[in-house]
Motif scaffolding. Structure first.
Motif, short mmCIF file in Angstrom:
data_model
loop_
_atom_site.label_atom_id
_atom_site.label_comp_id
_atom_site.label_asym_id
_atom_site.label_seq_id
_atom_site.Cartn_x
_atom_site.Cartn_y
_atom_site.Cartn_z
N MET A 189 5.15 0.27 17.64
CA MET A 189 5.78 -0.06 16.38
C MET A 189 7.19 0.54 16.36
SD MET A 189 3.85 -1.93 14.49
CE MET A 189 4.72 -1.81 12.97
N LEU A 190 8.02 -0.06 15.56
CA LEU A 190 9.37 0.45 15.40
C LEU A 190 9.37 1.51 14.31
CD1 LEU A 190 11.28 -2.95 15.47
CD2 LEU A 190 10.95 -1.35 17.36
N ASP A 191 9.73 2.73 14.69
CA ASP A 191 9.72 3.83 13.73
C ASP A 191 10.69 3.58 12.57
OD1 ASP A 191 7.81 5.14 15.19
OD2 ASP A 191 9.23 6.40 16.26
N ALA A 192 11.86 3.02 12.88
CA ALA A 192 12.85 2.77 11.84
C ALA A 192 12.34 1.75 10.82
CB ALA A 192 14.15 2.29 12.46
N LEU A 193 11.65 0.73 11.29
CA LEU A 193 11.11 -0.28 10.39
C LEU A 193 10.00 0.30 9.52
CD1 LEU A 193 10.98 -3.21 9.40
CD2 LEU A 193 9.46 -3.69 11.32
N THR A 194 9.15 1.13 10.11
CA THR A 194 8.08 1.77 9.35
C THR A 194 8.67 2.69 8.28
OG1 THR A 194 6.64 1.66 11.28
CG2 THR A 194 6.02 3.20 9.55
N LEU A 195 9.69 3.45 8.65
CA LEU A 195 10.34 4.34 7.69
C LEU A 195 11.02 3.55 6.58
CD1 LEU A 195 11.16 7.24 6.92
CD2 LEU A 195 13.20 6.91 8.34
N ALA A 196 11.74 2.48 6.95
CA ALA A 196 12.43 1.67 5.95
C ALA A 196 11.45 1.02 4.98
CB ALA A 196 13.27 0.59 6.64
N THR A 197 10.33 0.55 5.49
CA THR A 197 9.33 -0.07 4.64
C THR A 197 8.71 0.96 3.70
OG1 THR A 197 8.86 -1.66 6.39
CG2 THR A 197 7.24 -1.48 4.64
N GLY A 198 8.39 2.13 4.20
CA GLY A 198 7.83 3.18 3.36
C GLY A 198 8.79 3.64 2.28
N LEU A 204 10.49 1.09 -4.89
CA LEU A 204 9.89 0.10 -5.78
C LEU A 204 8.92 0.78 -6.74
CD1 LEU A 204 9.47 -2.91 -6.58
CD2 LEU A 204 7.62 -2.94 -4.89
N ALA A 205 8.14 1.71 -6.24
CA ALA A 205 7.19 2.44 -7.09
C ALA A 205 7.93 3.23 -8.17
CB ALA A 205 6.33 3.37 -6.25
N ALA A 206 9.00 3.89 -7.80
CA ALA A 206 9.77 4.66 -8.79
C ALA A 206 10.41 3.73 -9.82
CB ALA A 206 10.84 5.48 -8.08
N TRP A 207 10.92 2.60 -9.37
CA TRP A 207 11.58 1.66 -10.27
C TRP A 207 10.58 1.08 -11.27
CZ3 TRP A 207 13.79 -3.65 -8.41
CH2 TRP A 207 14.61 -4.18 -9.39
N CYS A 208 9.44 0.65 -10.78
CA CYS A 208 8.43 0.10 -11.68
C CYS A 208 7.78 1.20 -12.53
CB CYS A 208 7.38 -0.67 -10.89
SG CYS A 208 8.04 -2.20 -10.20
N GLY A 209 7.67 2.39 -11.99
CA GLY A 209 7.18 3.50 -12.78
C GLY A 209 8.12 3.83 -13.93
N TRP A 210 9.43 3.73 -13.69
CA TRP A 210 10.41 3.95 -14.74
C TRP A 210 10.28 2.86 -15.82
CZ3 TRP A 210 13.14 7.47 -16.93
CH2 TRP A 210 14.22 7.15 -17.73
N ALA A 211 10.06 1.61 -15.39
CA ALA A 211 9.86 0.53 -16.36
C ALA A 211 8.60 0.78 -17.19
CB ALA A 211 9.77 -0.81 -15.64
N ALA A 212 7.55 1.25 -16.56
CA ALA A 212 6.32 1.55 -17.29
C ALA A 212 6.54 2.70 -18.26
CB ALA A 212 5.19 1.89 -16.31
N ALA A 233 9.82 -8.85 -3.45
CA ALA A 233 10.07 -9.79 -2.35
C ALA A 233 10.72 -9.10 -1.17
CB ALA A 233 10.94 -10.95 -2.85
N VAL A 234 11.64 -8.18 -1.43
CA VAL A 234 12.30 -7.43 -0.34
C VAL A 234 11.28 -6.59 0.41
CG1 VAL A 234 13.96 -5.60 0.15
CG2 VAL A 234 14.57 -7.45 -1.42
N VAL A 235 10.44 -5.88 -0.33
CA VAL A 235 9.42 -5.04 0.31
C VAL A 235 8.43 -5.92 1.08
CG1 VAL A 235 7.51 -3.45 -0.14
CG2 VAL A 235 9.68 -3.17 -1.34
N THR A 236 8.05 -7.05 0.52
CA THR A 236 7.13 -7.96 1.21
C THR A 236 7.77 -8.52 2.47
OG1 THR A 236 6.08 -8.51 -0.88
CG2 THR A 236 5.72 -10.03 0.94
N LEU A 237 9.06 -8.81 2.42
CA LEU A 237 9.76 -9.29 3.61
C LEU A 237 9.74 -8.22 4.71
CD1 LEU A 237 11.45 -11.50 4.95
CD2 LEU A 237 13.46 -10.42 3.97
N SER A 242 -1.30 -4.00 4.54
CA SER A 242 0.04 -3.62 4.06
C SER A 242 0.85 -4.84 3.67
CB SER A 242 0.77 -2.79 5.11
OG SER A 242 1.05 -3.55 6.26
N PHE A 243 0.64 -5.95 4.36
CA PHE A 243 1.34 -7.18 4.02
C PHE A 243 0.87 -7.73 2.67
CE2 PHE A 243 1.53 -11.88 4.25
CZ PHE A 243 2.90 -12.01 4.16
#
Length: 119
Positions: free
Chosen positions: A1-10, A16-24, A39-43, A76-77
């Protein structure tokens, strides 16, 4: 696996969690901008899924087994889109909480994917 991609996705999942948590916290449901973030995270998870399948097709093996690795890739997908659909059904702050929780879950899944691949 690509470490950079795994880190970027995490990291994207945690943002996203912080953003939606702030909205909540502000008692808001998910909005169009949140769905763009989903959509960005899913991509990113789709790219990771394709990279993982290509590496398996090239003969590379994860340390802890192919079946568990593919199961985590598929999970994860599906994690964020499933929460996105659930947030459409629940147009209150609980929809935002659902997406925030899925972001945290996805970040944990990314750590686990890294562990499965590297051993």
């Amino acid at each position: 696996m690509l470490d950079a991609l795994t880190l970027a996705t995490g990291v994207a999942a945690l943002l996203l969690a912080a953003w939606c948590g702030w909205a909540a916290y502000r008692d808001q449901p998910t909005k169009d901008w949140h769905f763009i973030g989903m959509a960005v995270v899913t991509l990113l998870t789709l790219v990771q899924l394709v990279v993982g399948v290509v590496q398996l097709a090239r003969g590379e093996e994860p340390e802890q087994g192919t079946v568990i690795f593919v199961a985590y890739l598929l999970g994860s997908f599906a994690c964020v889109p499933a929460a996105g659909f659930m947030s459409l059904a629940e147009r209150t702050r609980w929809g935002s909480i659902t997406v925030a929780a899925s972001g945290v879950v996805l970040a944990v899944l990314e750590v686990r994917l890294h562990d499965i691949w590297k051993g």
